[in-house]
Structure formats: structure tokens, C-alpha cells
Design a protein around this motif. Sequence first.
Motif, PDB file in Angstrom:
ATOM      1  N   LEU A 159       8.509 -23.614  95.553  1.00  0.00           N
ATOM      2  CA  LEU A 159       9.331 -23.715  96.758  1.00  0.00           C
ATOM      3  C   LEU A 159       9.548 -22.185  97.345  1.00  0.00           C
ATOM      4  O   LEU A 159       9.393 -21.961  98.537  1.00  0.00           O
ATOM      5  CB  LEU A 159      10.817 -24.239  96.478  1.00  0.00           C
ATOM      6  N   ARG A 160       9.946 -21.431  96.750  1.00  0.00           N
ATOM      7  CA  ARG A 160      10.033 -20.015  97.075  1.00  0.00           C
ATOM      8  C   ARG A 160       9.002 -19.345  97.712  1.00  0.00           C
ATOM      9  O   ARG A 160       8.792 -18.602  98.604  1.00  0.00           O
ATOM     10  CB  ARG A 160      10.605 -19.158  95.862  1.00  0.00           C
ATOM     11  N   LEU A 161       7.843 -19.373  96.971  1.00  0.00           N
ATOM     12  CA  LEU A 161       6.402 -19.036  97.398  1.00  0.00           C
ATOM     13  C   LEU A 161       6.277 -19.822  98.870  1.00  0.00           C
ATOM     14  O   LEU A 161       5.652 -19.083  99.729  1.00  0.00           O
ATOM     15  CB  LEU A 161       5.381 -19.402  96.221  1.00  0.00           C
ATOM     16  N   TYR A 162       6.056 -20.751  98.869  1.00  0.00           N
ATOM     17  CA  TYR A 162       5.874 -21.757  99.999  1.00  0.00           C
ATOM     18  C   TYR A 162       6.670 -21.166 101.263  1.00  0.00           C
ATOM     19  O   TYR A 162       5.965 -21.014 102.227  1.00  0.00           O
ATOM     20  CB  TYR A 162       6.407 -23.089  99.650  1.00  0.00           C
ATOM     21  N   LEU A 163       7.872 -21.080 100.825  1.00  0.00           N
ATOM     22  CA  LEU A 163       9.002 -20.697 102.186  1.00  0.00           C
ATOM     23  C   LEU A 163       8.733 -19.311 102.454  1.00  0.00           C
ATOM     24  O   LEU A 163       8.676 -18.939 103.554  1.00  0.00           O
ATOM     25  CB  LEU A 163      10.289 -20.690 101.648  1.00  0.00           C
ATOM     26  N   GLY A 164       8.287 -18.420 101.585  1.00  0.00           N
ATOM     27  CA  GLY A 164       7.929 -17.012 101.871  1.00  0.00           C
ATOM     28  C   GLY A 164       6.634 -16.812 102.745  1.00  0.00           C
ATOM     29  O   GLY A 164       6.611 -16.000 103.671  1.00  0.00           O
ATOM     30  N   ASP A 176      11.972 -25.070  86.998  1.00  0.00           N
ATOM     31  CA  ASP A 176      11.447 -23.847  87.273  1.00  0.00           C
ATOM     32  C   ASP A 176      10.333 -23.592  88.180  1.00  0.00           C
ATOM     33  O   ASP A 176      10.317 -22.749  88.912  1.00  0.00           O
ATOM     34  CB  ASP A 176      11.467 -22.837  85.758  1.00  0.00           C
ATOM     35  N   THR A 198      11.009 -24.907  91.641  1.00  0.00           N
ATOM     36  CA  THR A 198      11.710 -23.702  92.494  1.00  0.00           C
ATOM     37  C   THR A 198      11.070 -22.408  92.725  1.00  0.00           C
ATOM     38  O   THR A 198      10.955 -22.184  93.857  1.00  0.00           O
ATOM     39  CB  THR A 198      12.918 -23.278  91.663  1.00  0.00           C
ATOM     40  N   MET A 199       9.986 -22.065  91.781  1.00  0.00           N
ATOM     41  CA  MET A 199       9.176 -21.058  92.140  1.00  0.00           C
ATOM     42  C   MET A 199       8.000 -21.287  93.222  1.00  0.00           C
ATOM     43  O   MET A 199       7.814 -20.740  94.185  1.00  0.00           O
ATOM     44  CB  MET A 199       8.183 -20.506  90.877  1.00  0.00           C
ATOM     45  N   ALA A 201      13.541 -29.267  93.058  1.00  0.00           N
ATOM     46  CA  ALA A 201      13.878 -28.003  93.328  1.00  0.00           C
ATOM     47  C   ALA A 201      15.398 -27.871  93.564  1.00  0.00           C
ATOM     48  O   ALA A 201      16.194 -27.282  92.882  1.00  0.00           O
ATOM     49  CB  ALA A 201      13.083 -27.229  93.802  1.00  0.00           C
ATOM     50  N   LEU A 202      15.817 -28.769  94.538  1.00  0.00           N
ATOM     51  CA  LEU A 202      17.149 -28.626  94.991  1.00  0.00           C
ATOM     52  C   LEU A 202      17.940 -29.499  94.594  1.00  0.00           C
ATOM     53  O   LEU A 202      19.343 -29.305  94.714  1.00  0.00           O
ATOM     54  CB  LEU A 202      17.067 -28.923  96.607  1.00  0.00           C
TER      55      LEU A 202
END
Length: 496
Positions: free
Chosen positions: A190-195, A184, A187-188, A153-154
Amino acid sequence: MNFYLITRILGLLLVLEAATMALCGVFATFDIIEGDTEAAKMLFLSAAITGGFALLFTVPGITKTKHDTVPKREAIVIVGLGWILCSIFGGLPYLLCPPYMSPAGAFFESASGFTTTGSSVMIVIEQWPRGILLWRAVTQLLGGIGILVLFVALLSYIGVSSKSLFQNESSFRNGDLGLARIQDTATMLLRLYLGLVVICLLGLKVMGLTWFNATCHAFTTISTGGLSPHSQSIGYYSEWGNSWLIELWLIIFMALGSLNFLLFIVALRKNYRRLLKEEDAKWFLGLCGLVIILITCGRTYNDGISIFSSLRDSAFIVISIASTTGFGTSDYDQWPTWAKVLIACLMLMGGCSGSTAGGFKVGRLIVFAKSARNEVIKTFRPSQVFRVVVNGNPIDDANRARIMFFLVLYLMIAIGATAVVGFLEAGTGISLESCAGTVLATISSIGPGFDAVGPTKNFAELREPTKVFLGWIMILGRLELFALLVLFVPSLWRKY
């Protein structure tokens, strides 16, 4: 075998690890209240050593690698060696910073963090600087989503396709999203996890935890890792008036962490038909609910414990164990034998595929149960043709055979590892229950085991070779066996 490509990607992976070490060092530098000056120095030194090796790995491959994809064979090697290297270098802060750990203990603690196992050799956790405890929680944050998924992702700019890396990171193999670019998907996720981490953190802060404690517990809850900055784990808050609310909040997020993360994205995309076909989550939550009811009723009827207290203890421990988080509020080692057998079964099962949980996964249990049912029926209806369908997808005979082989291999390795632990600990008076508990706790990424390594104890008293061996078992279980075992096959290393 393209060794230049392998070392280049492994070097970039170590750069990510060094950067997170340095961030923990920055925290320790400004954590004036606790005075983590020595911890800050050692974290920066560890980051420098890790970064130095990262350069040695990366530089030779910059001009030598021209691939635009990662071949499958190289991807498998990167996954296996990546977890090993991260566990080795991740142990440097424990090795260098007071009160110090032995090399074996440092490797064990680091492997426990990155594999989100949650087992520990820290005797009195509060004696360690907060900067080191933050690094301990960060390793579980990174390990929960999978360092290699974070890497995809990063660091997708490295110029090679990361699809093979993503598919070989064992926690995420589901293709439900159908996205054209694997970056993609990563990244999705990762965003969900961090959210989820942020929501959990803010909730804990509102309930009265300090920012530091809320952060550490949020990191280790969503990752289903279970390492706590307190020796008493979540039992530290048992005297608080709202302790039941803290436990309920953690139960919710431990359960969420043990479900397939791709389902959350499917839900956000409003693909409700796919959600209705989901069996993993239904089986997982249903089995947890059944065990909670059995233990609650059994302890209430046999031990005379109030139904509320029994339900509270049972719900937290069952979800904590089934999600492979390993937080503790009560000593389940004092529960009746039949209850501990149920706990051991949950340890083996673990969470859902595509989650941060360990174990052999609920999906494989579903395939086994349906296949067993079909075979029983065939004894009196030999001509009947059966289809095994899981989550709306038919499982062909080849995949069914692979799942059965995995389950048998998983159990055989667990039995063999139990014997090895018994051999390494010979003369210490260790019991069979303790040996089996250490293996169950590590191969299934649980944290606490039984008896000598139960929820009120830790792994500090084990011998140094045993700690190293169990560190390898943690990585083996985290990578679901094959990505590590394949490294010992000679033909893997042959040139093209």
C-alpha cells in the motif's frame, strides 16, 4: 459455512467504500468553481445508503463470530461477493446524480472502475460534475491495489487473520517477501502503491495539469485503469507543447503499474539475486518493445508516417494496451489489420502477476511457451526429461496442468462471451469484431476495444442486458475466473 463471519467482513468492506464516497462528497462540497452541490448531496446520500447496508451486514456478526482466522472457503466467498457488492453500491452516485445513468449503466461504470477496466458508458464526460469524476477515479485507485488488500492493510484490527483474504485476492499471490505477518506485506504494498501515485501526480502537476486532472490521471495510471476526466482521454493534451513529455511520463508509470509490485520491495531490500532471476518483467518489456518496433516500422514504411510520430503513437498505445490501462492518444482502430492483431494479442496477455494489470498474465505465457518448446523437442527425443523453471522457481506438473487449464478456460469463456454479446445485441447490426472487442476489453480489463467500442467510442450504445453481462465479465476477469465461478458451485454453500 460461517455466514456471520462473511457478512461481518463484507460489512466492514462496505464501510471502507462508504467512507471514500463521503470524502468525494467533501471535495464536491468545497469545489465552489464547478458548483458540485448536487453531486455532493448525492455522494453523501450514496455513502449513507452504503453505510446503512454495511451496518446491517456487520452488526449481526459482531457477537456471533469468534474465529481468529478466516477459513479458506469463507475467504473465497468474501472475495467474490466483495467485488460484486462494491460494484453494485459503487454505482449509486452515477444512478442518483444528474445527468443520471440507468441502473445497468451505473453497475457497468462502477464495475469498470473497481476492476480497473476503464470501459465507460459516459457519452460526454465533461458534462458530469467533478465530484462524480473524482469518485470514478477513486474507484480505480481502490481497485488497482485490490480493495481486499487495502482492507487487510487498514482494517487488520477486526480480530481475524486476513491471510486467506490476501491470498485469494488474485493480483497478489507471490510469497517472495517471506514476511511473517501478511498485514506487513499488504501495508508495504500500500505504501509503495501510494508513493508511486504521489510521484506521478506531482510530475503531471509540474507539466501543467490542474490539481484535479493530475490527481485523476495519477489515480488511473498507477492502477492501470485508464479512466480520464476528458472524453478525448490523453489526446486532450495533444495540442500542448509538452504533450510528448506528458505521454512519456505516463508511459513510465503505466509500465511500472504493470510489473510485479513485490519486485519493487525486493529491490528496496537489495535482494539483487532475486531480481536477476525475474523473467516476467523481461518478457513483458521485451514483447512490448518488439511490438512497438514492428508497428513503428510498418506504419513508417507502408503509410509514409514520420518515424518520430509513428514511434510516439506506437509506444504510447502499446504500453497503454499491454498494461491494460487503456488511455488513448490516437485511433489504433484505423491501423492496419496486422497491427490490430498484435494489439489484440497484447490485450489477452496483459501485465505481470502481482501487478495492477489485467489479462491472463505474462507468467502463464512463459510457462506455456516453455512447455510447448519441450513438447516439440519430445517428438524426436521422447526419453529426455525437462524442467520448466520460471523466475528461478521450478513448475511441477500439477501447477503446469493448472496453468494450461486456466489458459484454455480463459479463451473458452472469451469465445462464449463473444457469442452471448452477439445474441444480446442481435438486430443492432453489431459486427463480430465489435463483439470480440467488447469481450477482450472487459475480461482483460483493457477499456477500449475495436470497431463499435474502439478507442474513439464507448459502450453507451449497447443494450442494458449487455451492459450488465459485461459488468460480470469485468469482475470475472479481475478475479481471474475462479473466485467468481466458485460461487455457482452448490457444494461451496453446504454447512460444515
